[in-house]
Design an enzyme around this catalytic site. Structure first.
Site, PDB file in Angstrom:
ATOM      1  N   ASN A  12       6.045 -47.785 -16.702  1.00 42.39           N
ATOM      2  CA  ASN A  12       6.249 -45.710 -16.966  1.00 42.39           C
ATOM      3  C   ASN A  12       4.570 -45.886 -16.925  1.00 42.39           C
ATOM      4  OD1 ASN A  12       5.282 -43.535 -17.563  1.00 42.39           O
ATOM      5  ND2 ASN A  12       6.621 -43.763 -18.827  1.00 42.39           N
ATOM      6  N   TRP A  13       3.427 -45.590 -16.219  1.00 43.92           N
ATOM      7  CA  TRP A  13       2.439 -45.823 -16.320  1.00 43.92           C
ATOM      8  C   TRP A  13       1.886 -45.107 -17.372  1.00 43.92           C
ATOM      9  CZ3 TRP A  13       0.488 -46.640 -10.790  1.00 43.92           C
ATOM     10  CH2 TRP A  13       0.236 -47.910 -10.430  1.00 43.92           C
ATOM     11  N   LYS A  14       2.727 -43.846 -17.887  1.00 45.66           N
ATOM     12  CA  LYS A  14       2.335 -42.851 -18.295  1.00 45.66           C
ATOM     13  C   LYS A  14       0.438 -42.101 -18.225  1.00 45.66           C
ATOM     14  CE  LYS A  14       5.395 -44.779 -22.125  1.00 45.66           C
ATOM     15  NZ  LYS A  14       5.129 -45.233 -23.819  1.00 45.66           N
ATOM     16  N   HIS A  95      11.839 -37.796 -21.442  1.00 49.58           N
ATOM     17  CA  HIS A  95      11.396 -38.892 -22.371  1.00 49.58           C
ATOM     18  C   HIS A  95      10.825 -38.935 -23.444  1.00 49.58           C
ATOM     19  CE1 HIS A  95       8.370 -42.282 -23.331  1.00 49.58           C
ATOM     20  NE2 HIS A  95       8.864 -43.137 -22.792  1.00 49.58           N
ATOM     21  N   GLU A  97       8.509 -39.358 -24.992  1.00 49.86           N
ATOM     22  CA  GLU A  97       6.924 -38.334 -25.295  1.00 49.86           C
ATOM     23  C   GLU A  97       7.347 -37.015 -24.714  1.00 49.86           C
ATOM     24  OE1 GLU A  97       5.167 -41.671 -23.164  1.00 49.86           O
ATOM     25  OE2 GLU A  97       5.809 -42.793 -25.480  1.00 49.86           O
ATOM     26  N   GLU A 165      15.773 -45.575 -25.191  1.00 51.52           N
ATOM     27  CA  GLU A 165      14.098 -45.867 -25.153  1.00 51.52           C
ATOM     28  C   GLU A 165      15.118 -45.746 -26.957  1.00 51.52           C
ATOM     29  OE1 GLU A 165      11.373 -46.635 -21.885  1.00 51.52           O
ATOM     30  OE2 GLU A 165      11.209 -44.274 -22.941  1.00 51.52           O
ATOM     31  N   GLY A 171       6.137 -48.595 -27.554  1.00 53.52           N
ATOM     32  CA  GLY A 171       4.607 -48.795 -28.349  1.00 53.52           C
ATOM     33  C   GLY A 171       4.190 -49.084 -29.489  1.00 53.52           C
ATOM     34  N   SER A 209       9.196 -51.594 -26.471  1.00 54.41           N
ATOM     35  CA  SER A 209       8.314 -52.760 -26.428  1.00 54.41           C
ATOM     36  C   SER A 209       8.909 -54.077 -25.332  1.00 54.41           C
ATOM     37  CB  SER A 209       8.372 -53.127 -27.905  1.00 54.41           C
ATOM     38  OG  SER A 209       7.186 -51.864 -28.453  1.00 54.41           O
ATOM     39  N   GLY A 230       6.906 -49.444 -20.641  1.00 57.91           N
ATOM     40  CA  GLY A 230       4.974 -49.009 -20.331  1.00 57.91           C
ATOM     41  C   GLY A 230       4.437 -49.589 -20.389  1.00 57.91           C
ATOM     42  N   GLY A 231       3.599 -50.230 -21.628  1.00 54.99           N
ATOM     43  CA  GLY A 231       2.182 -50.701 -21.608  1.00 54.99           C
ATOM     44  C   GLY A 231       2.203 -52.227 -20.931  1.00 54.99           C
TER      45      GLY A 231
HETATM   46  P1  13P Z   1       6.246 -49.589 -24.036  1.00 53.40           P
HETATM   47  O1  13P Z   1       6.671 -50.169 -23.197  1.00 53.40           O
HETATM   48  O2  13P Z   1       4.858 -49.315 -23.880  1.00 53.40           O
HETATM   49  O3  13P Z   1       7.242 -49.518 -25.281  1.00 53.40           O
HETATM   50  O4  13P Z   1       7.151 -48.008 -24.033  1.00 53.40           O
HETATM   51  C1  13P Z   1       8.477 -48.134 -23.374  1.00 53.40           C
HETATM   52  C2  13P Z   1       8.660 -46.388 -23.113  1.00 53.40           C
HETATM   53  O5  13P Z   1       8.583 -45.409 -23.406  1.00 53.40           O
HETATM   54  C3  13P Z   1       8.188 -46.579 -21.404  1.00 53.40           C
HETATM   55  O6  13P Z   1       9.192 -45.395 -20.527  1.00 53.40           O
END
Ligand code: 13P
Length: 247
Positions: A12-14, A95, A97, A165, A171, A209, A230-231
């Site tokens: 997930n590149w956000k 998600h 977010e 999640e 994050g 994470s 994510g990251g």
């Molecule tokens: P991180 O891996 O950056 O914690 O993000 C997880 C995430 O929200 C994937 O959708």
């Protein structure tokens, strides 16, 4: 590997990156993908889907959100049929977010997941508790509520993916313990086993994470069928290292 549940490692590149950077990243991932047993997927921002599509091979394409409307007068929205037309196979819905910053609730998330399924996409439906909910012993109840509200009635084990999640692990570098992950994944499987047709195909992936350093212990848990990253999905090296840990 259980062939009914091929592990899925989705990035997930956000809201990150340029179209040029996205192209380079996906080209690097595509070159390595044939040697990886897990299914890989990337979910770029909408505006980079076209350039990623041109550079992608072997890897599945996904999006980070979808409208609950059909095509029409909905300014700024992107429909499920548009994503299918762009070659997407997956779309993330619900998600945390989006729940947090866009006030999305389970009913909307279920409507998005339904539209995705109707267009032939596989929604990756996200669930997870906040830190306050965990600390006050509400995790199990919150997961039950989110599953009953956000998973469409006609979903099957093949037509959706669930991502667990925990909000407090996203994050933050604060990964859930393997015991915490195992407990919630088992709960999700038990809940949906009763409800869904073809339950043996249901993939439940973990996000929060996930890094190369913790991937193999998380991915080796019995009810964990992959990761939503994510990251660490923004660099080929770390994403591929996580993907290689899924066997
Ligand atoms: P991180 O891996 O950056 O914690 O993000 C997880 C995430 O929200 C994937 O959708």
């Amino acid at each position: 590997m259980d062939l009914k549940r091929r592990p899925l490692i989705a990035g997930n590149w956000k809201m990150n990156g340029t179209s040029g950077g996205a192209t380079v990243l996906v080209a690097g991932l595509s070159a390595a993908a044939p040697d990886i047993s897990a299914e890989l997927a990337v979910c770029p921002p909408f505006v980079h889907i076209e350039s990623v599509r041109k550079a992608i091979s072997v890897i599945s394409l996904g999006a980070q959100d979808v409208s609950f409307h059909d095509d029409g007068a909905f300014t700024g929205e992107i429909s499920a049929s548009m994503l299918a037309d762009m070659g997407c196979r997956y779309v993330i819905v619900g998600h945390s977010e989006r729940r947090q910053h866009h006030a999305e609730q389970d009913q909307i998330i279920a409507a998005k997941a339904s539209k995705a399924m109707q267009a032939g996409l596989i929604p990756i439906i996200c669930v997870g508790e906040t830190l306050a909910q965990r600390q006050t012993g509400q995790t199990e109840m919150i997961i039950e509520l989110q599953l009953s509200g956000a998973v469409p009635r006609d979903a099957t084990g093949k037509s959706i993916v669930i991502a667990y999640e925990p909000v407090w692990a996203i994050g933050t570098g604060q990964v859930a313990t393997t015991a915490q992950i195992a407990e919630v994944h088992a709960q999700i499987r038990e809940n949906l086993q009763k409800r869904l047709a073809e339950p043996d195909y249901l993939r439940i992936i973990y996000g929060g994470s996930v890094k190369p350093e913790n991937a193999s212990e998380i991915l080796s848990l019995a009810d964990v069928d992959g990761a939503l990253v994510g990251g660490a999905s923004l660099k080929a090296e770390s994403f591929l290292a996580i993907a290689k840990a899924a066997v």
